[in-house]
Design a protein around this motif. Structure first.
Motif, PDB file in Angstrom:
ATOM      1  N   TYR A 114     100.717 -53.043 -39.319  1.00 27.19           N
ATOM      2  CA  TYR A 114     101.118 -53.678 -40.571  1.00 27.19           C
ATOM      3  C   TYR A 114     102.228 -54.712 -40.347  1.00 27.19           C
ATOM      4  CZ  TYR A 114      98.582 -50.160 -43.293  1.00 27.19           C
ATOM      5  OH  TYR A 114      97.602 -49.368 -43.836  1.00 27.19           O
ATOM      6  N   GLU A 115     102.203 -55.740 -41.159  1.00 27.87           N
ATOM      7  CA  GLU A 115     103.319 -56.674 -41.267  1.00 27.87           C
ATOM      8  C   GLU A 115     104.334 -56.060 -42.223  1.00 27.87           C
ATOM      9  OE1 GLU A 115     104.115 -60.849 -43.595  1.00 27.87           O
ATOM     10  OE2 GLU A 115     102.173 -60.586 -42.600  1.00 27.87           O
ATOM     11  N   VAL A 116     105.608 -55.974 -41.813  1.00 23.21           N
ATOM     12  CA  VAL A 116     106.602 -55.204 -42.568  1.00 23.21           C
ATOM     13  C   VAL A 116     107.873 -56.000 -42.813  1.00 23.21           C
ATOM     14  CG1 VAL A 116     107.971 -53.072 -42.647  1.00 23.21           C
ATOM     15  CG2 VAL A 116     105.742 -53.073 -41.513  1.00 23.21           C
ATOM     16  N   THR A 117     108.395 -55.868 -44.035  1.00 24.65           N
ATOM     17  CA  THR A 117     109.745 -56.308 -44.361  1.00 24.65           C
ATOM     18  C   THR A 117     110.462 -55.124 -45.000  1.00 24.65           C
ATOM     19  OG1 THR A 117     108.972 -57.147 -46.505  1.00 24.65           O
ATOM     20  CG2 THR A 117     109.140 -58.731 -44.690  1.00 24.65           C
ATOM     21  N   THR A 118     111.793 -55.158 -44.998  1.00 26.03           N
ATOM     22  CA  THR A 118     112.572 -54.036 -45.538  1.00 26.03           C
ATOM     23  C   THR A 118     113.732 -54.546 -46.373  1.00 26.03           C
ATOM     24  OG1 THR A 118     114.043 -53.891 -43.624  1.00 26.03           O
ATOM     25  CG2 THR A 118     112.009 -52.589 -43.542  1.00 26.03           C
ATOM     26  N   ALA A 119     114.258 -53.646 -47.217  1.00 27.51           N
ATOM     27  CA  ALA A 119     115.452 -53.973 -47.999  1.00 27.51           C
ATOM     28  C   ALA A 119     116.145 -52.676 -48.393  1.00 27.51           C
ATOM     29  CB  ALA A 119     115.087 -54.776 -49.249  1.00 27.51           C
ATOM     30  N   ALA A 120     117.467 -52.654 -48.275  1.00 27.92           N
ATOM     31  CA  ALA A 120     118.277 -51.525 -48.732  1.00 27.92           C
ATOM     32  C   ALA A 120     118.946 -51.943 -50.038  1.00 27.92           C
ATOM     33  CB  ALA A 120     119.315 -51.158 -47.678  1.00 27.92           C
ATOM     34  N   LEU A 121     118.493 -51.373 -51.146  1.00 24.64           N
ATOM     35  CA  LEU A 121     119.036 -51.723 -52.454  1.00 24.64           C
ATOM     36  C   LEU A 121     120.241 -50.843 -52.774  1.00 24.64           C
ATOM     37  CD1 LEU A 121     115.700 -51.997 -54.495  1.00 24.64           C
ATOM     38  CD2 LEU A 121     116.815 -53.722 -53.067  1.00 24.64           C
ATOM     39  N   PRO A 122     121.198 -51.357 -53.522  1.00 27.39           N
ATOM     40  CA  PRO A 122     122.359 -50.541 -53.889  1.00 27.39           C
ATOM     41  C   PRO A 122     121.958 -49.420 -54.846  1.00 27.39           C
ATOM     42  CG  PRO A 122     122.399 -52.628 -55.071  1.00 27.39           C
ATOM     43  CD  PRO A 122     121.281 -52.734 -54.066  1.00 27.39           C
ATOM     44  N   LYS A 123     122.799 -48.413 -54.931  1.00 25.45           N
ATOM     45  CA  LYS A 123     122.558 -47.307 -55.850  1.00 25.45           C
ATOM     46  C   LYS A 123     122.407 -47.836 -57.262  1.00 25.45           C
ATOM     47  CE  LYS A 123     124.523 -42.931 -57.464  1.00 25.45           C
ATOM     48  NZ  LYS A 123     125.657 -41.982 -57.354  1.00 25.45           N
ATOM     49  N   ALA A 124     121.447 -47.283 -58.002  1.00 22.37           N
ATOM     50  CA  ALA A 124     121.191 -47.752 -59.363  1.00 22.37           C
ATOM     51  C   ALA A 124     121.011 -46.563 -60.299  1.00 22.37           C
ATOM     52  CB  ALA A 124     119.934 -48.632 -59.396  1.00 22.37           C
ATOM     53  N   ASP A 125     121.623 -46.656 -61.473  1.00 23.16           N
ATOM     54  CA  ASP A 125     121.454 -45.593 -62.461  1.00 23.16           C
ATOM     55  C   ASP A 125     120.007 -45.497 -62.916  1.00 23.16           C
ATOM     56  OD1 ASP A 125     124.146 -44.946 -62.378  1.00 23.16           O
ATOM     57  OD2 ASP A 125     124.662 -46.360 -63.980  1.00 23.16           O
ATOM     58  N   LYS A 126     119.363 -46.638 -63.024  1.00 18.97           N
ATOM     59  CA  LYS A 126     117.952 -46.682 -63.419  1.00 18.97           C
ATOM     60  C   LYS A 126     117.128 -47.041 -62.182  1.00 18.97           C
ATOM     61  CE  LYS A 126     118.908 -47.885 -68.228  1.00 18.97           C
ATOM     62  NZ  LYS A 126     118.655 -48.850 -69.337  1.00 18.97           N
ATOM     63  N   ARG A 127     116.859 -46.036 -61.382  1.00 17.75           N
ATOM     64  CA  ARG A 127     116.214 -46.252 -60.081  1.00 17.75           C
ATOM     65  C   ARG A 127     114.818 -46.840 -60.224  1.00 17.75           C
ATOM     66  NH1 ARG A 127     113.153 -43.550 -56.126  1.00 17.75           N
ATOM     67  NH2 ARG A 127     113.928 -43.865 -53.998  1.00 17.75           N
ATOM     68  N   VAL A 128     114.067 -46.350 -61.196  1.00 15.28           N
ATOM     69  CA  VAL A 128     112.703 -46.850 -61.389  1.00 15.28           C
ATOM     70  C   VAL A 128     112.717 -48.329 -61.731  1.00 15.28           C
ATOM     71  CG1 VAL A 128     110.642 -46.689 -62.830  1.00 15.28           C
ATOM     72  CG2 VAL A 128     111.755 -44.607 -62.032  1.00 15.28           C
ATOM     73  N   ARG A 129     113.602 -48.722 -62.651  1.00 15.79           N
ATOM     74  CA  ARG A 129     113.670 -50.135 -63.035  1.00 15.79           C
ATOM     75  C   ARG A 129     114.105 -50.985 -61.856  1.00 15.79           C
ATOM     76  NH1 ARG A 129     110.877 -53.197 -65.179  1.00 15.79           N
ATOM     77  NH2 ARG A 129     110.606 -51.652 -66.826  1.00 15.79           N
ATOM     78  N   ALA A 130     115.040 -50.479 -61.042  1.00 14.90           N
ATOM     79  CA  ALA A 130     115.485 -51.231 -59.864  1.00 14.90           C
ATOM     80  C   ALA A 130     114.330 -51.444 -58.896  1.00 14.90           C
ATOM     81  CB  ALA A 130     116.632 -50.499 -59.170  1.00 14.90           C
ATOM     82  N   LEU A 131     113.519 -50.399 -58.685  1.00 14.04           N
ATOM     83  CA  LEU A 131     112.366 -50.515 -57.787  1.00 14.04           C
ATOM     84  C   LEU A 131     111.344 -51.509 -58.330  1.00 14.04           C
ATOM     85  CD1 LEU A 131     111.837 -46.769 -56.826  1.00 14.04           C
ATOM     86  CD2 LEU A 131     112.413 -48.604 -55.243  1.00 14.04           C
TER      87      LEU A 131
END
Length: 280
Positions: free
Chosen positions: A217-234
């Motif tokens: 697979y071709e892959v990219t990554t990202a570490a997102l900051p902590k979010a109260d609304k995790r689903v919306r952040a995703l």
């Protein structure tokens, strides 16, 4: 490797997005489709007590609901068969008149993937089941599931994997990578906040990316900051990178309490306008 797809029927297969996606996967992988529909007579008969003098009316209502369920179920399976034949996809029918959950579990046993709509159709009922029924199926052990919202068209151009650091999210990720339902689709792997495993987000992402790349697979990554609304952040991040498919995990115990990743999976299933691949 996908060879058998369990496709949960809808009332109108010709207009159902999940049917078109299942056909795409079947053609891409040389798989057959098993069309599933269950008419649960006991459930259709559960309309509450009859008022005084209303027993005959209640009896006729139940009889009509069951008759409609049987008729529409038969039409739906016939429609699925016709669509599959037109697309040169081998088709088998799995029609039952018993308990839906038990029948679905029986049908699933020797299938690779289950594809269904985000609004599960119940023949004879006037309303589709809500999203929680999807996690109920996961809790039953029907994994993996590909849930397709009505209105989605085409083939996903990119998939986003939400890793929490739990074994459940890793299992879902690995199931998808190994099955390759859409071929070598680009993967974008993300974390939100600190992983449950206690490791640094960069370490978790590095291990996951290495695994996916070993599988081509071709892959990219990202570490997102902590979010109260995790689903919306995703979801917001996925949309920003062009993801048209989301891969999440869920677990039985978390489903029972509707907390942590169980509630995250439910949120993704409820809010996403793109397909969601769920396993545990």
């Amino acid at each position: 490797m996908i060879r058998k797809i369990l496709l949960v029927a809808s009332e109108d297969p010709k207009t159902s997005s999940h049917v078109r996606v299942a056909l795409d996967i079947a053609r891409r992988n040389g798989a057959s489709i098993t069309g599933f529909v269950a008419v649960d007579k006991d459930q259709l008969s559960n309309i509450g007590p009859a008022p005084l003098g209303g027993f005959h009316y209640r009896y006729e209502m139940i009889k009509n609901r069951v008759a409609r369920g049987l008729s529409t179920a038969k039409e739906a399976v016939a429609g699925l068969r016709k669509i599959c034949e037109a697309n040169d996809v081998p088709f088998l029918a799995e029609e039952t008149t018993g308990d839906r959950d038990q029948s679905l579990a029986q049908a699933w046993r020797f299938q690779d993937l289950t594809v269904l709509s985000d609004h599960v159709w119940e023949p004879g009922s006037n309303e589709p089941a809500d999203a929680e029924i999807l996690l109920h199926f996961v809790a039953m052990g029907l994994r993996p599931l590909l849930v397709v919202p009505q209105g989605f068209e085409g083939t996903p151009a990119k998939a986003m994997v939400g890793l929490s650091g739990s074994l459940d999210s890793a299992k879902s990720f690995k199931h998808f990578v190994q099955m390759r339902p859409f071929g070598d689709i680009p993967l974008h792997i993300v974390t939100v906040g600190d992983p449950k495993s206690g490791e640094a987000p960069a370490d978790l992402l590095r291990g996951a990316a290495d695994y996916a790349r070993l599988h081509g697979y071709e892959v990219t990554t990202a570490a997102l900051p902590k979010a109260d609304k995790r689903v919306r952040a995703l979801l917001d991040h996925g949309h920003s990178v062009g993801a048209e498919l989301f891969i999440v995990g869920s677990s039985y115990h978390q489903f029972l309490t509707m907390t942590r990743f169980g509630s995250h999976a439910l949120g993704m299933l409820t809010l996403s306008k793109y397909p969601v691949f769920v396993s545990h």
